[in-house]
Design an enzyme around this catalytic site. Structure first.
Site, PDB file in Angstrom:
ATOM      1  N   HIS A 209       0.837  -1.211   0.000  1.00  0.00           N
ATOM      2  CA  HIS A 209       0.000   0.000   0.000  1.00  0.00           C
ATOM      3  C   HIS A 209       0.876   1.267   0.000  1.00  0.00           C
ATOM      4  O   HIS A 209       0.665   2.176  -0.813  1.00  0.00           O
ATOM      5  CB  HIS A 209      -0.903  -0.038   1.242  1.00  0.00           C
ATOM      6  CG  HIS A 209      -1.837   1.122   1.388  1.00  0.00           C
ATOM      7  ND1 HIS A 209      -3.174   1.056   1.031  1.00  0.00           N
ATOM      8  CD2 HIS A 209      -1.638   2.378   1.873  1.00  0.00           C
ATOM      9  CE1 HIS A 209      -3.743   2.222   1.293  1.00  0.00           C
ATOM     10  NE2 HIS A 209      -2.836   3.052   1.796  1.00  0.00           N
ATOM     11  N   GLU A 210       1.855   1.312   0.866  1.00  0.00           N
ATOM     12  CA  GLU A 210       2.681   2.523   0.970  1.00  0.00           C
ATOM     13  C   GLU A 210       3.570   2.715  -0.262  1.00  0.00           C
ATOM     14  O   GLU A 210       3.807   3.844  -0.685  1.00  0.00           O
ATOM     15  CB  GLU A 210       3.542   2.493   2.232  1.00  0.00           C
ATOM     16  CG  GLU A 210       2.735   2.534   3.536  1.00  0.00           C
ATOM     17  CD  GLU A 210       1.809   3.742   3.664  1.00  0.00           C
ATOM     18  OE1 GLU A 210       2.148   4.818   3.140  1.00  0.00           O
ATOM     19  OE2 GLU A 210       0.738   3.595   4.266  1.00  0.00           O
ATOM     20  N   HIS A 213       1.574   4.437  -2.713  1.00  0.00           N
ATOM     21  CA  HIS A 213       1.563   5.892  -2.468  1.00  0.00           C
ATOM     22  C   HIS A 213       2.871   6.522  -2.942  1.00  0.00           C
ATOM     23  O   HIS A 213       2.867   7.555  -3.602  1.00  0.00           O
ATOM     24  CB  HIS A 213       1.414   6.191  -0.980  1.00  0.00           C
ATOM     25  CG  HIS A 213       0.012   6.064  -0.453  1.00  0.00           C
ATOM     26  ND1 HIS A 213      -1.094   6.511  -1.151  1.00  0.00           N
ATOM     27  CD2 HIS A 213      -0.461   5.552   0.718  1.00  0.00           C
ATOM     28  CE1 HIS A 213      -2.181   6.279  -0.423  1.00  0.00           C
ATOM     29  NE2 HIS A 213      -1.837   5.686   0.711  1.00  0.00           N
ATOM     30  N   HIS A 219      -5.687   6.962  -2.858  1.00  0.00           N
ATOM     31  CA  HIS A 219      -6.587   5.879  -2.459  1.00  0.00           C
ATOM     32  C   HIS A 219      -7.566   5.528  -3.563  1.00  0.00           C
ATOM     33  O   HIS A 219      -7.853   6.343  -4.431  1.00  0.00           O
ATOM     34  CB  HIS A 219      -7.319   6.259  -1.170  1.00  0.00           C
ATOM     35  CG  HIS A 219      -6.425   6.147   0.026  1.00  0.00           C
ATOM     36  ND1 HIS A 219      -6.520   6.967   1.120  1.00  0.00           N
ATOM     37  CD2 HIS A 219      -5.397   5.296   0.275  1.00  0.00           C
ATOM     38  CE1 HIS A 219      -5.586   6.622   1.991  1.00  0.00           C
ATOM     39  NE2 HIS A 219      -4.886   5.618   1.502  1.00  0.00           N
TER      40      HIS A 219
HETATM   41  N1  TQI Z   1      -1.681   5.630   6.786  1.00  0.00           N
HETATM   42  C1  TQI Z   1      -2.347   6.377   5.840  1.00  0.00           C
HETATM   43  C2  TQI Z   1      -2.261   5.632   4.486  1.00  0.00           C
HETATM   44  O1  TQI Z   1      -1.176   5.275   4.061  1.00  0.00           O
HETATM   45  C3  TQI Z   1      -1.789   7.747   5.702  1.00  0.00           C
HETATM   46  C4  TQI Z   1      -2.519   8.462   4.623  1.00  0.00           C
HETATM   47  C5  TQI Z   1      -3.772   8.908   4.653  1.00  0.00           C
HETATM   48  C6  TQI Z   1      -2.022   8.760   3.353  1.00  0.00           C
HETATM   49  N2  TQI Z   1      -4.100   9.474   3.442  1.00  0.00           N
HETATM   50  C7  TQI Z   1      -3.040   9.383   2.656  1.00  0.00           C
HETATM   51  C8  TQI Z   1      -0.798   8.521   2.761  1.00  0.00           C
HETATM   52  C9  TQI Z   1      -2.856   9.773   1.337  1.00  0.00           C
HETATM   53  C10 TQI Z   1      -0.617   8.933   1.460  1.00  0.00           C
HETATM   54  C11 TQI Z   1      -1.652   9.530   0.767  1.00  0.00           C
HETATM   55  O2  TQI Z   1      -3.296   5.440   3.910  1.00  0.00           O
HETATM   56  S1  TQI Z   1      -2.446   4.434   7.543  1.00  0.00           S
HETATM   57  C12 TQI Z   1      -3.713   1.366   5.421  1.00  0.00           C
HETATM   58  C13 TQI Z   1      -5.001   0.741   5.071  1.00  0.00           C
HETATM   59  C14 TQI Z   1      -2.487   3.060   6.518  1.00  0.00           C
HETATM   60  C15 TQI Z   1      -3.688   2.498   6.185  1.00  0.00           C
HETATM   61  O3  TQI Z   1      -1.558   4.109   8.590  1.00  0.00           O
HETATM   62  O4  TQI Z   1      -3.755   4.805   7.881  1.00  0.00           O
HETATM   63  C16 TQI Z   1      -2.543   0.805   4.987  1.00  0.00           C
HETATM   64  C17 TQI Z   1      -1.325   2.508   6.103  1.00  0.00           C
HETATM   65  F1  TQI Z   1      -5.255   0.860   3.801  1.00  0.00           F
HETATM   66  F2  TQI Z   1      -4.991  -0.535   5.306  1.00  0.00           F
HETATM   67  F3  TQI Z   1      -5.939   1.261   5.781  1.00  0.00           F
HETATM   68  C18 TQI Z   1      -1.343   1.376   5.307  1.00  0.00           C
HETATM   69 CL1  TQI Z   1      -2.579  -0.639   4.021  1.00  0.00          CL
HETATM   70 ZN    ZN Z   2      -3.057   4.964   2.128  1.00  0.00          ZN
END
Ligand code: TQI
Ligand code: ZN
Ligand code: CA
Ligand code: ZN
Length: 253
Positions: A209-210, A213, A219
């Site tokens: 996921h990261e 990004h 998303h």
């Molecule tokens: N971190 C968020 C994420 O990576 C941080 C974030 C929110 C973000 N909006 C963003 C990063 C827009 C970049 C662009 O989504 S989290 C998940 C999931 C997170 C969440 O810690 O909430 C994953 C990290 F999708 F599972 F909810 C990894 Cl896989």
């Molecule tokens: Zn994310």
């Protein structure tokens, strides 16, 4: 359906002024263009400018031979009755569509989470990068020096950027794409219980996921997408990107 038929009918008179192309081919092409903009990209958002690019894109999507021609298999596909929901556009990008310009993309591993074998972490991160390189021309290379396109680190609480972590739970990680003068990075919250399987938080799923990004994907609204903003455990052994992820990343790289 009616509105597209209407547009189709309204378009006909202007097409009739090109008498060189036989009418049935002209109709097929018009039908194709309509289909493409209705189910894939609108005229405004499409970077597939030529008819040939559009045909190749659609043929790739339906796993047909990529001829760039409106051949019989392609005609058959677009004439099939179908669900009115668009095939793509669940994924998203960041404003201005930033992306990593280097290839191979270099990454470095700054430190490791508690309780995980270093080798395991290295393997997980390599596999997570491979998920994206397997569907794009991108390659990833691990480097051991200071500057890399993506720096992986496990950090707790306030760690020097504007986004402090929050202890176990809630925020798991975040990503920064490399922009001029800034180091690209993926930070994992050191206070999570990172794991290879389904206890705690699965490092592989979050890393995929990261990296998405960091490569420029925002998303997705598609619940099968790894870019869907809800964590869902998936077995790394059987992990597959959704079509939405593949189309999203391929339209960027
Ligand atoms: N971190 C968020 C994420 O990576 C941080 C974030 C929110 C973000 N909006 C963003 C990063 C827009 C970049 C662009 O989504 S989290 C998940 C999931 C997170 C969440 O810690 O909430 C994953 C990290 F999708 F599972 F909810 C990894 Cl896989
Ligand atoms: Zn994310
Ligand atoms: Ca947290
Ligand atoms: Zn951070």
């Amino acid at each position: 359906m009616w509105s597209s038929l209407l547009i189709f009918v309204l378009c006909l008179p202007c097409c009739l002024s090109f008498p060189v192309i036989p009418k049935t081919i002209r109709d097929d092409l018009e039908f194709f263009k309509n289909y493409f903009h209705r189910f894939f990209f609108t005229k405004e958002e499409s970077q597939y400018q030529t008819l040939e690019d559009q045909l190749r894109f659609l043929q790739h999507f339906f796993r047909l031979e990529e001829t760039g021609w409106l051949d019989e298999p392609t005609k058959a596909i677009i004439r099939q009755p179908r669900c009115g929901v668009r095939d793509v556009a669940d994924y998203s990008f960041f404003p201005g569509k930033p992306k990593i310009r280097n290839n191979p993309i270099t990454y470095s591993i700054i430190n490791y989470p508690r309780g995980m074998n270093h080798r395991t972490v290295e393997k997980i991160l390599r596999k997570a990068a491979e998920v994206w390189s397997s569907v794009t021309p991108l390659k990833f290379r691990r480097v051991y020096k200071q500057h890399s396109d993506i720096e992986f680190a496990f950090l707790a609480g306030d760690h020097g950027d504007a986004y402090p972590f929050d202890g176990e739970g809630n925020t798991l990680a975040h990503a920064f794409a490399p922009v001029p003068n800034y180091q690209g990075a993926i930070h994992f919250d050191r206070d999570e219980e990172w794991s290879y399987y389904d206890e705690g938080v699965n490092l592989f799923v979050v890393a995929v996921h990261e990296i998405g990004h960091a490569l420029g994907l925002g998303h997705s609204q598609d619940s099968d997408s790894i870019m869907f903003p809800n964590y869902q455990y998936q077995d790394p052994k059987f992990f597959r990107l959704s079509d939405d992820d593949i189309i999203g990343i391929q339209s960027l790289y």
